[in-house]
Design an enzyme around this catalytic site. Structure first.
Site, PDB file in Angstrom:
ATOM      1  N   LYS A  83       1.014  -1.128   0.000  1.00  0.00           N
ATOM      2  CA  LYS A  83      -0.088  -0.041  -0.108  1.00  0.00           C
ATOM      3  C   LYS A  83       0.855   0.996   0.015  1.00  0.00           C
ATOM      4  O   LYS A  83       2.112   1.350   0.654  1.00  0.00           O
ATOM      5  CB  LYS A  83      -1.118   0.038   1.420  1.00  0.00           C
ATOM      6  CG  LYS A  83      -1.805   1.092   1.168  1.00  0.00           C
ATOM      7  CD  LYS A  83      -2.704   1.037   2.715  1.00  0.00           C
ATOM      8  CE  LYS A  83      -3.790   1.965   2.658  1.00  0.00           C
ATOM      9  NZ  LYS A  83      -4.744   1.855   3.804  1.00  0.00           N
ATOM     10  N   SER A 158      -9.760   1.816   3.295  1.00  0.00           N
ATOM     11  CA  SER A 158      -8.828   2.614   2.320  1.00  0.00           C
ATOM     12  C   SER A 158      -7.825   1.895   1.433  1.00  0.00           C
ATOM     13  O   SER A 158      -7.260   2.307   0.548  1.00  0.00           O
ATOM     14  CB  SER A 158      -8.007   3.533   2.970  1.00  0.00           C
ATOM     15  OG  SER A 158      -7.124   3.201   3.922  1.00  0.00           O
ATOM     16  N   SER A 182      -9.870  -0.392   7.399  1.00  0.00           N
ATOM     17  CA  SER A 182      -9.147  -0.112   6.227  1.00  0.00           C
ATOM     18  C   SER A 182      -8.381  -1.270   5.437  1.00  0.00           C
ATOM     19  O   SER A 182      -8.102  -1.423   4.158  1.00  0.00           O
ATOM     20  CB  SER A 182      -8.200   1.015   6.093  1.00  0.00           C
ATOM     21  OG  SER A 182      -8.624   2.247   5.772  1.00  0.00           O
TER      22      SER A 182
END
Lengths: 490, 478
Positions: A83, A158, A182
């Protein structure tokens, strides 16, 4: 069955075994994944930066070592995406924000150092909501990522890019970060396994902070075994993170036994609320029954302060975020407005042009909550409620070993569906937020599909530092079901 | 109307830990700009602070030395404001739970003992430095070398009643920190600076007047001038029926006046909240005791003891205890030579003088305390005279050799041989009939002249007491 799947769709533990047996080569595997990225990522946009050159170099190196018969760690040669909120030395780390668009980190996050020791093949930096703020990946400054099961739908957020990449085979596994769900929410939307470890289990050094007291790095994987392998690699005390816990790290693969007899599983009544999608409720209730049939003891429990969790979270997280994001001022790195006459204007324009609307909204909420005169009413009060929520769990875990809940009230929604309704968007994290507030470990794993073919996830929450038990229940459930072998048609 | 001055000081002292407060990078003054930095100092995305516990030790030492209570639970808070030399957009400081609180120190003002209470001592990180390019208003540079250096803020209660008293208090704090060896207190380098709050009130009134704050002063002289100016300025305003404006003022060194800071006095909201990246500091009895045991004797206690134990006058003691190094040096000499008075005179007078000329300090004196004591013992046993000793000490400072060595090499041993001295005396008497006449006619003051002449003949080596006695005898008997 899964051996018939293309390489990019196979879990890391299978690939690792195949590499060791010489059935496949690391370069071959890496090439398959990078080709997959080329084939589908224009449509999905799981990556913000692809690191093919670096990845292929490592792959070649791992092949050399394998040929020499050197002993290698379990994740050697496995293509893993990160990420874009985790700092990677010499590689852009943008947090999907314009303000960090030009930022190349001069250092590696602790988890990256650990993964490099494993000799993973780094595939690149994955798409996300800007600064990890969002539940749909629509807040990425570089364009949204899409759900591989239905590209009109969001992958969640996210860590949307991480979940979508693992589901679509643009990565074998990924790291995400979880502040209010997330990792778990996008894992559920994309039909993969996602774990948020106990707060303090994984070093946050090098994780670009959103809300320091809630953030935690964790894996997104194709199955529970891979989840355990990655946890083995990234957990542990770090002297560069004062909030990382100095507790022993077990070998998490030892918990992978398909046996739940005698385990007590708590079902919190507050998590089966009105408004929950009927197919989600049905799938989760069926999972409960199944575990009961497998010998687990099902207990109704109550977590009475659950209803305050979202409100509490939306004070604490933005408050910390408003502080953590103060450093993006255009002075030392990242974006700086080209047209400012003086210092104040440089700050205003740099931040005004650099941050997206959701980030600005949260900075404003947080700044307000910390303002003198409001601090006691908001931030301090929220901390007190946070304690109550934590105590709910402490009490519950006196009677049960794990807690089982849905991950999200609905399956993946459509792009644009909730963009204009931030409150509704915030509610999609209603079942995941409490674990962050209480610092508990939580795993999301697939437990069904809707009639339309969208994945449904269930969540298992454990006692602090007891990731092992939730892995065990997750593994037992997974072994009795086909969901982790389903792959989206793209 | 008669006014009473009310002053409180906030003193900032940088701690001399080896690393910075939250990172391992060296805490050293100077260096090329931006050479004492790392990703943490620069507030790069993703970095976290790690507390340097030595800085906590130092703060506790300062607190205990100033009679503070120690918070068993202490923590850091973030203080927010935007400025280019503050990389994170907040300073890690302490708000509600400072390490030390509720203390006091005593100090002397014109021979009287005063006490000032200390509200709190907290630990925080220093900021970097903005450098405004000369002649250019389009660019500002930032040097982050100082950024993250541990800093303690010592906040006094408003107990000080005159600029003079404020300075005396400030000096006393500086001396304590120097004795503890926790801060260089180097005012020129900015490692020791202060803000002052000052107000006036009618004598006898219990309420405080409206105060002004004088910011960032780093010289005793300037603080005194600034405070004196403020006393005058505020008194004039109050006498003419006006009201003092609560504001921050800066001291204009060139003109000797204070000036309101340009523009804003919008109350800044620092949005303090507990630093989530650090765990609270739990301080147990054992930790406190460890620090307490490590405390050296403090300046005031040492002064009282020196007066008592060595029978020295206060003025001498003040000089000798000026620094811990000097006091330790003196004490070693005094104990070794057994004559505290002589030790005081040699250390304060000639040694310090010679060192200063050589550009050295007591810490790097080429003459150790034992070497000086040896020299004093040579005076005591008559090996050399005091006058010769001066010369010997000068040589010792210059060469680092011992007194014995120098005396032997240069043949400076004192001559106490009566026959030799009498021979010189006879020669002098023979050569100076006029002076002999004077002496005998009652002008005995010329004795000094004779002594000088004999000493000259002996090249300073004759035992002066003997010369004196023998001269008298000879001059008187004839």
């Amino acid at each position: 069955m899964s051996t018939e799947l293309p390489l990019y769709h196979r879990p890391a533990h299978e690939l690792s075994a195949a590499l060791r047996r010489g059935e496949i080569g690391t370069v071959e595997l890496a090439r398959a994944v990078f080709e997959r990225i080329r084939a589908v990522d224009e449509k999905l946009h799981t990556y913000l930066t692809v690191t093919e050159t670096i990845g292929m170099e490592t792959a070649a190196e791992v092949d050399r070592l394998l040929n020499r018969g050197e002993p290698l760690p379990p994740l050697a040669g496995i293509p893993i995406g990160i990420k874009d909120v985790i700092c990677t030395r010499g590689i852009r780390t943008t947090c999907a924000s314009k303000i960090l668009e030009p930022f190349v980190s001069p250092y590696d996050a602790t988890v990256m150092r650990k993964l490099h020791l494993q000799r993973i093949v780094l595939t690149g930096k994955l798409n996300m909501d800007e600064f990890a703020m969002g539940s749909s990946n629509e807040n990425s400054a570089f364009g949204p990522c899409r759900n591989p099961w239905d590209t009109d739908r969001v992958p969640g957020g996210s860590s949307g890019g991480s979940a979508a990449a693992v589901a679509a085979g643009t990565a074998i596994a990924a790291l995400g970060s979880d502040t209010g769900g997330s990792i778990r929410q996008p894992a559920a939307f994309c039909g993969v396994v996602g774990m948020k470890p106990t707060y303090g289990r994984v070093s946050r050094f090098g994780l670009v902070a959103f809300a320091s007291s809630l953030d935690q790095i964790g894996p997104l994987t194709k199955d529970v075994t891979d989840c355990a392998l990655i946890l083995n690699a990234i957990c542990g005390h770090d002297r560069y993170d004062s909030t990382s816990a100095d507790v022993p790290v077990p070998d998490f693969t030892e918990f992978l036994i398909p046996e739940v007899r005698g385990l007590r599983i708590g079902i919190p009544q507050e998590y089966f609320i009105e408004g929950i999608h009927p197919e989600v409720e049905t799938a989760v209730r069926r999972a409960i029954e199944q575990l009961s049939e497998m010998g687990a003891q099902i207990e109704e429990i109550s977590l009475p302060h659950t209803e305050y969790a979202v409100a509490t979270y939306y004070i604490i997280a933005p408050a910390e975020a408003s502080s953590n994001l103060a450093r993006y001022d255009g002075v030392r790195y990242g974006y700086r407005t080209p047209n400012a006459e003086d210092l104040i204007e440089m700050y205003r324009k740099t931040r005004g042009e650099g941050f997206g609307p959701e980030v600005k909204r949260r900075i404003m909420i947080g700044t307000y909550a910390l303002s003198s005169g409001y601090y006691d009413a908001y931030y301090l009060k929220a901390q007190k409620v946070r304690t109550l929520i934590k105590q709910d769990f402490d009490r519950a875990f006196e009677a049960v070993d794990v807690i089982l809940t849905p991950v999200t009230p609905t399956p993946a929604f459509r792009l644009g569906e909730l963009v204009d309704d931030p409150l509704q968007m915030y509610l999609s994290d209603i079942f995941t937020i409490p674990a962050n507030l209480a610092g508990l470990p939580g795993i999301s794993l697939p437990c069904g599909q809707t009639r339309e073919g969208l994945p449904i996830g269930m969540q298992l929450l454990g006692k602090p530092f007891d990731e092992g038990t939730i892995l065990r229940v997750a593994y037992a459930f997974e072994q009795a079901n086909p969901y982790h072998r389903l792959r989206p048609a793209l | 109307m008669e006014f009473e001055v009310v002053i409180g000081l906030e003193i900032h002292a940088e701690l001399k830990t080896r690393g910075k407060l939250f990172t391992w990078t060296a805490n050293e003054f100077g260096g090329e700009p931006n050479t004492r930095i790392d990703v943490i100092t620069l507030g790069m995305p993703g970095v976290l602070p790690v507390l340097n516990r030595k800085a906590v030790d130092y703060t506790l030492a300062a607190g205990l030395a100033m009679n503070c209570k120690i918070n068993r639970y202490s923590r850091f808070d973030r203080k927010h404001y935007f400025y280019p030399d503050l990389p994170k957009g907040y300073q890690i400081s302490q708000k509600d739970y400072p390490l030390c609180y509720d203390g006091w120190i005593e100090f002397d003002v014109n021979g009287e003992v005063r006490r000032c209470r200390i509200n709190r001592i907290h630990l925080e990180e220093d900021a970097g430095k903005s450098i405004h390019a000369e002649g250019r208003d389009d660019v500002t540079w930032v040097d982050f070398n100082r950024c993250g250096v541990p800093l303690i803020e010592i906040v006094s209660e408003p107990d000080l009643r005159s600029p003079e008293e404020a300075i005396a208090y400030w000096r006393a704090v500086k001396e304590i920190l120097e004795y503890l060896d926790v801060s260089d207190c180097n005012m020129e380098e900015g490692s020791f600076r202060c803000d002052a709050n000052i107000s006036l009130r009618p004598r006898g009134s219990q309420e405080f007047g409206i105060r002004t704050e004088l910011k960032n002063m780093n010289s005793f002289r300037f603080v005194q001038q600034a405070l004196e100016y403020e006393v005058k300025r505020q008194a004039e305003i109050l006498r003419s029926g006006g009201q003092v404006v609560q504001e921050t003022r800066l001291f204009d060194v060139e003109r000797g006046v204070t000036r309101g800071m340009r523009g804003k006095e919008e109350a800044s909201d620092y949005r303090y909240f507990p630093e989530p990246d650090l765990v609270p500091i739990e301080i147990d009895e054992e930790w406190i005791e460890r620090i307490r045991r490590s405390l050296p004797e403090l300046p005031r206690a040492k002064r009282l003891r020196f007066m008592e134990q060595y029978g020295l006058p206060e003025q001498d003691v003040i000089v000798l205890t000026g620094t811990r190094a000097l006091a330790d040096y003196y004490e070693a000499v005094a104990q070794s030579c057994g004559d505290p008075k002589a030790a005081a005179n040699w250390v304060m007078g000639d040694l310090i003088g010679f060192l200063r000329e050589a550009g050295r300090s007591i810490e790097d004196s080429p003459v150790g305390p034992e070497a000086l004591a040896e020299m004093i013992r040579m005076i005591q046993d008559g090996t050399i005279s005091g006058r010769i000793a001066k010369e010997v000490l000068e040589q010792m400072v210059a060469t680092g050799k011992s007194a014995t060595q120098i005396v032997e090499e240069k043949g400076l041993r004192q001559i106490s041989d009566v026959t030799q001295i009498e021979a010189w005396i006879d020669q002098v008497i023979a050569e100076n009939p006029a002076q002999v006449e004077q002496y005998r006619s009652g002008k005995t003051k010329v004795l000094g002249y004779f002594v000088g002449q004999v000493m000259r003949l002996s090249r300073g080596k004759a035992n002066p007491q003997q010369v004196n006695a023998l001269l008298r005898k000879k001059l008187d008997q004839q």
